[in-house]
Design an enzyme around this catalytic site. Structure first.
Site, mmCIF file in Angstrom:
data_model
loop_
_atom_site.group_PDB
_atom_site.id
_atom_site.type_symbol
_atom_site.label_atom_id
_atom_site.label_comp_id
_atom_site.label_asym_id
_atom_site.label_seq_id
_atom_site.Cartn_x
_atom_site.Cartn_y
_atom_site.Cartn_z
ATOM 1 N N HIS A 1 51.720 43.220 39.238
ATOM 2 C CA HIS A 1 51.222 42.218 38.295
ATOM 3 C C HIS A 1 50.339 41.180 38.995
ATOM 4 C CE1 HIS A 1 54.090 43.835 35.364
ATOM 5 N NE2 HIS A 1 54.999 43.780 36.337
ATOM 6 N N SER B 1 23.412 37.636 41.854
ATOM 7 C CA SER B 1 23.142 37.075 40.539
ATOM 8 C C SER B 1 21.818 36.315 40.582
ATOM 9 C CB SER B 1 24.273 36.126 40.134
ATOM 10 O OG SER B 1 23.902 35.348 39.021
#
Length: 286
Positions: free
Chosen positions: A153, A274
């Site tokens: 998790h 980016s």
């Protein structure tokens, strides 16, 4: 539009919709190999002479060269790969080209050539997976002894070895290869000779065809052979499962390369930046 224009438009629309040549032309090599093998069977039972068989085989070989050289003229009005090749063969050798269809239907032809094509693709896929397995094992060997946290998790769990983590993917890839092998085995049967649905009236030597075309066995039921495509679903399932494993591995690398984890540093040739935030190094091919 007048009525005639409407009819022409509807005819063209339906013809384009039913045409499969844009998809099935990729099986040209298998279709040609199949037709060459079948021409030899027709010679064996006296449908064609040795001279006619030789002309047909030479014509098909020339068509193969034309396709590979990008000189073959594909015709959408001929619907599929089989009719395109047969039409061109007729141009090259004349009426004897029609003999290649004796006792054979497009039903058993496509069912056979598609199996031939997919068996080859499975071999290619397995080779790629094995190459990845080699890289995984090499990385595990090079980094043997390096300790890292395991996660459940996305929370840190027990300490593990990096090599142990990497070899988990080796096990997944091994199962993928096994699944592909099982899939290939199920599709590895000759359908040619089944006719349109109920076999052929001609004494087709199917054992010869199976050997020529690389099949390990002959199908037992003609109806099943020409009508069923579950082997394609089998392959799609194998590919989907394999892609799931590759996605897991990719996501691990994405997480490990993030600033939050900072376990690995990816090379520039597998990252992009980016336009707004040039400091970013996003995993993915430029």
């Amino acid at each position: 539009m007048d009525n005639n224009t409407d009819k022409v438009f509807s005819k063209n629309l339906f013809s384009n919709f039913s045409s499969s040549i844009s998809f099935d032309k990729r099986i040209y090599k298998e279709d040609i190999e199949l037709s060459i093998a079948y021409s030899k069977v027709l010679e064996k039972i006296g449908i064609s002479t040795s001279e006619e068989q030789k002309k047909i085989e030479e014509g098909l070989a020339l068509i193969n060269k034309e396709i590979e050289a990008g000189k073959f003229k594909w015709r959408d009005d001929l619907e599929d790969i089989h009719m395109n090749i047969e039409s061109r063969l007729h141009d090259l050798v004349g009426d004897i080209a029609g003999k290649i269809h004796t006792g054979k239907s497009r039903n058993d032809q496509v069912a056979t050539s598609l199996r031939m094509y997919l068996k080859t693709r499975i071999d290619n896929i397995q080779d790629l997976i094995r190459n990845l397995e080699i890289e995984v094992v090499n990385k595990a060997d090079i980094n043997f002894g390096i300790i890292m946290p395991s996660y459940t998790h996305l929370q840190k769990a027990q300490p593990i070895l990096l090599s142990h983590h990497l070899m988990a993917y080796f096990e997944m890839l091994e199962r993928d290869i096994s699944r592909f092998s099982e899939c290939k085995n199920r599709m590895d049967e000759l359908i040619l000779g089944s006719g349109a649905v109920a076999g052929s009236f001609y004494d087709i030597d199917r054992d010869f065809l199976a050997k020529e075309l690389g099949f390990s066995r002959i199908n037992k039921n003609s109806i099943d052979g020409v009508s069923d495509r579950d082997f394609i679903l089998d392959l799609a399932n194998c590919i989907t499962t394999s892609m799931m494993h590759l996605t897991r591995l990719s996501e691990e690398l994405i997480l490990w390369s993030s600033e939050e984890f900072n376990f690995i540093n990816l090379p520039d040739n597998v990252v992009t930046t980016s336009s707004k935030m040039p400091q970013k190094r996003n995993p993915g091919y430029p």
